[in-house]
Each structure stands twice: as C-alpha cells, then as structure tokens.
Design a protein around this motif. Structure first.
Motif, PDB file in Angstrom:
ATOM      1  N   ASP A   1       0.835  -1.192   0.000  1.00 30.46           N
ATOM      2  CA  ASP A   1       0.000   0.000   0.000  1.00 30.46           C
ATOM      3  C   ASP A   1       0.878   1.252   0.000  1.00 30.46           C
ATOM      4  O   ASP A   1       1.760   1.420   0.853  1.00 30.46           O
ATOM      5  CB  ASP A   1      -0.894  -0.005   1.244  1.00 30.46           C
ATOM      6  CG  ASP A   1      -1.774   1.219   1.316  1.00 30.46           C
ATOM      7  OD1 ASP A   1      -2.806   1.247   0.644  1.00 30.46           O
ATOM      8  OD2 ASP A   1      -1.396   2.167   2.046  1.00 30.46           O
TER       9      ASP A   1
ATOM     10  N   GLU B   1       0.295   4.448   0.634  1.00 29.75           N
ATOM     11  CA  GLU B   1       0.210   5.351   1.788  1.00 29.75           C
ATOM     12  C   GLU B   1       1.006   4.800   2.963  1.00 29.75           C
ATOM     13  O   GLU B   1       1.791   5.519   3.595  1.00 29.75           O
ATOM     14  CB  GLU B   1      -1.242   5.570   2.197  1.00 29.75           C
ATOM     15  CG  GLU B   1      -1.374   6.554   3.360  1.00 29.75           C
ATOM     16  CD  GLU B   1      -2.815   6.781   3.775  1.00 29.75           C
ATOM     17  OE1 GLU B   1      -3.051   7.734   4.562  1.00 29.75           O
ATOM     18  OE2 GLU B   1      -3.700   6.016   3.346  1.00 29.75           O
ATOM     19  N   LYS B   2       0.832   3.504   3.242  1.00 31.57           N
ATOM     20  CA  LYS B   2       1.583   2.902   4.346  1.00 31.57           C
ATOM     21  C   LYS B   2       3.082   2.894   4.067  1.00 31.57           C
ATOM     22  O   LYS B   2       3.902   3.107   4.964  1.00 31.57           O
ATOM     23  CB  LYS B   2       1.098   1.463   4.593  1.00 31.57           C
ATOM     24  CG  LYS B   2      -0.227   1.368   5.308  1.00 31.57           C
ATOM     25  CD  LYS B   2      -0.515  -0.061   5.717  1.00 31.57           C
ATOM     26  CE  LYS B   2      -1.806  -0.153   6.517  1.00 31.57           C
ATOM     27  NZ  LYS B   2      -2.047  -1.542   6.994  1.00 31.57           N
TER      28      LYS B   2
ATOM     29  N   THR C   1       4.681   5.081   2.327  1.00 35.17           N
ATOM     30  CA  THR C   1       5.152   6.453   2.497  1.00 35.17           C
ATOM     31  C   THR C   1       5.305   6.809   3.970  1.00 35.17           C
ATOM     32  O   THR C   1       6.252   7.505   4.358  1.00 35.17           O
ATOM     33  CB  THR C   1       4.185   7.430   1.810  1.00 35.17           C
ATOM     34  OG1 THR C   1       4.055   7.071   0.427  1.00 35.17           O
ATOM     35  CG2 THR C   1       4.688   8.857   1.894  1.00 35.17           C
ATOM     36  N   ILE C   2       4.399   6.333   4.809  1.00 36.11           N
ATOM     37  CA  ILE C   2       4.524   6.561   6.251  1.00 36.11           C
ATOM     38  C   ILE C   2       5.794   5.882   6.773  1.00 36.11           C
ATOM     39  O   ILE C   2       6.522   6.437   7.611  1.00 36.11           O
ATOM     40  CB  ILE C   2       3.279   6.054   7.003  1.00 36.11           C
ATOM     41  CG1 ILE C   2       2.035   6.834   6.558  1.00 36.11           C
ATOM     42  CG2 ILE C   2       3.473   6.183   8.519  1.00 36.11           C
ATOM     43  CD1 ILE C   2       2.107   8.328   6.807  1.00 36.11           C
TER      44      ILE C   2
ATOM     45  N   HIS D   1      -2.160   5.629  11.857  1.00 35.70           N
ATOM     46  CA  HIS D   1      -1.711   4.462  11.091  1.00 35.70           C
ATOM     47  C   HIS D   1      -1.298   3.285  11.971  1.00 35.70           C
ATOM     48  O   HIS D   1      -1.176   2.173  11.476  1.00 35.70           O
ATOM     49  CB  HIS D   1      -0.527   4.860  10.203  1.00 35.70           C
ATOM     50  CG  HIS D   1      -0.813   6.012   9.301  1.00 35.70           C
ATOM     51  ND1 HIS D   1      -1.481   5.875   8.098  1.00 35.70           N
ATOM     52  CD2 HIS D   1      -0.548   7.335   9.437  1.00 35.70           C
ATOM     53  CE1 HIS D   1      -1.615   7.060   7.533  1.00 35.70           C
ATOM     54  NE2 HIS D   1      -1.054   7.965   8.311  1.00 35.70           N
TER      55      HIS D   1
ATOM     56  N   THR E   1       2.833   0.774  11.609  1.00 40.37           N
ATOM     57  CA  THR E   1       1.978   1.152  10.475  1.00 40.37           C
ATOM     58  C   THR E   1       0.959   0.071  10.142  1.00 40.37           C
ATOM     59  O   THR E   1       0.619  -0.127   8.988  1.00 40.37           O
ATOM     60  CB  THR E   1       2.836   1.470   9.231  1.00 40.37           C
ATOM     61  OG1 THR E   1       3.653   0.337   8.907  1.00 40.37           O
ATOM     62  CG2 THR E   1       3.736   2.677   9.471  1.00 40.37           C
TER      63      THR E   1
END
Length: 226
Positions: free
Chosen positions: A101, A103-104, A106-107, A162, A168
């Motif tokens: 994923d 977004e995850k 990137t976190i 998250h 995360t």
C-alpha cells in the motif's frame, strides 16, 4: 558425484553474510532485526570501538566513515544501515519490510527518515561523547533528552492515524526495524521518560515480545560485556 556436478553445487551454494557490528550501535541493532525477520544466517564480526577497530585500514576500505554496521555478501560490500536495509529488501524478498500500500509505504519512509536523518546523526555516541568531554556530562544528557523528545514527538504525530499492532498496521515493517532500537535502548540509557508518548510506549512493549527483536538485542551479541 562427478566433478562437474560438484562444481555446480559449490557455485550454487550461497555465501554466508558477514555483518560487521557492535552491540552498542543502534543502527547495527536495526540491521540484525531485519536479518532475523528475513531468516538470514550471518556471521557476526565484532568492531570494537574501545580497541579502535573502526580505524583499521582494512575496515576503512569497506566503510570509509569508520561506522558500523557494514554488510559483506561475497564481493558485495554495503555500508550504512539505511543502504544495507534497502539492499536486503531488494536481494531477499522473503518477509517484505515495506508494505504494498503506497500510503503505508510512504509513512514508513517518513518514519525511517525521522530516525535515520533527524535523530541518529545527532545522537551518535561520538557526538554525545564530544559534548560530555568538552562541555560537560550534564549537557550531553540534556542534548540527548532534547533531541529524543523532538524526534519522538514527531513520530507520535506521524503514526497516530496508522498504528496497529505495529507502527503502520498489524505487520512489522521497516519503520519498526528503525524504531525498535531507539525505543528499547535510549530511554534506559539516558533515563528518558517515555510515558508521555502513548503510541511509542505501546510499541516498545510489543517490540520486546518479538523473537526477531529479542535475538537482536545488544545483550545477546557476542561482544556484549559480561
């Protein structure tokens, strides 16, 4: 077995990884966690800062900065923890350390950079030793507390939407690999109260129960003082 088959078996046998490491180094701790998560066997080669091993020419040829960790895989040498972890992720896809994923992922990248770029360089032992020796022991503790507080506050804010079982989500990823050494080692080493950081305190408790982290702990390493 004929000689050709024997030769092929030798060529196909993977060489054992060699990790140049020190029990006291948080980045080395991170790399040991990743190696354990991926189920990779390796030889632990001690780099003793007390003995000055980091200044040996042989070691400086592999890592010109004279830091640990350094990973050797046959003729391939990778220095610096971030580069080693990315290399391991590309080379050994088992137990991926980055989520699919975006977004995850990137976190994870952001958490990694807070630790590796904003905290690690100014909390290195040579930096804190220099402050202790040239300014004073109390100032080195104040320095550590100031930058731990700033980094942990940023991480707490980043992860709040998250976090799951791990940083995360419900799988352990690269953010956890970077965070664990700082949450486990630094509060005790510098008498830093982590209780004001609810997410990070919870993660610390979880990390202490993970076998791959337990086996990477400083006290489990062959160079840990007895």
């Amino acid at each position: 077995m004929d000689s050709k088959a024997h030769k092929n078996n030798i060529e196909e046998s993977p060489m054992k990884l060699q990790l140049y490491s020190s029990y006291i180094s948080p980045p080395s701790f991170s790399v040991r966690i990743a190696l354990n998560l991926k189920g990779l066997d390796y030889d632990y080669i001690t780099v003793s800062f007390r003995k000055g091993d980091q200044r040996n020419q042989e070691f400086l040829m592999m890592n010109p900065m004279g830091y640990v960790p350094t990973l050797k895989n046959g003729d391939m040498v990778v220095a610096e923890s971030s580069a080693i972890l990315m290399y391991l992720e590309e080379k050994y896809p088992q137990h991926p350390l980055l989520p699919q994923d975006l977004e995850k992922k990137t976190i994870n990248y952001q958490a990694i950079n807070i630790v590796a770029s904003s905290m690690q360089p100014i909390l290195r032992i040579p930096v804190l030793s220099y402050i202790r020796d040239n300014v004073g022991p109390d100032e080195s503790i104040d320095w550590a507390h100031r930058h731990l507080k700033k980094g942990f506050a940023a991480l707490e804010k980043l992860l709040k939407d998250h976090v799951g079982t791990y940083a995360t989500g419900d799988e352990i990823f690269l953010a956890d690999v970077f965070l664990a050494p700082y949450l486990i080692g630094y509060p005790e080493r510098y008498n830093f109260d982590l209780s004001g950081f609810l997410i990070l305190s919870k993660l610390r408790d979880v990390y202490l129960m993970v076998p791959a982290i337990q086996n990477a702990m400083p006290e489990k390493q062959p160079d840990f003082p007895v």
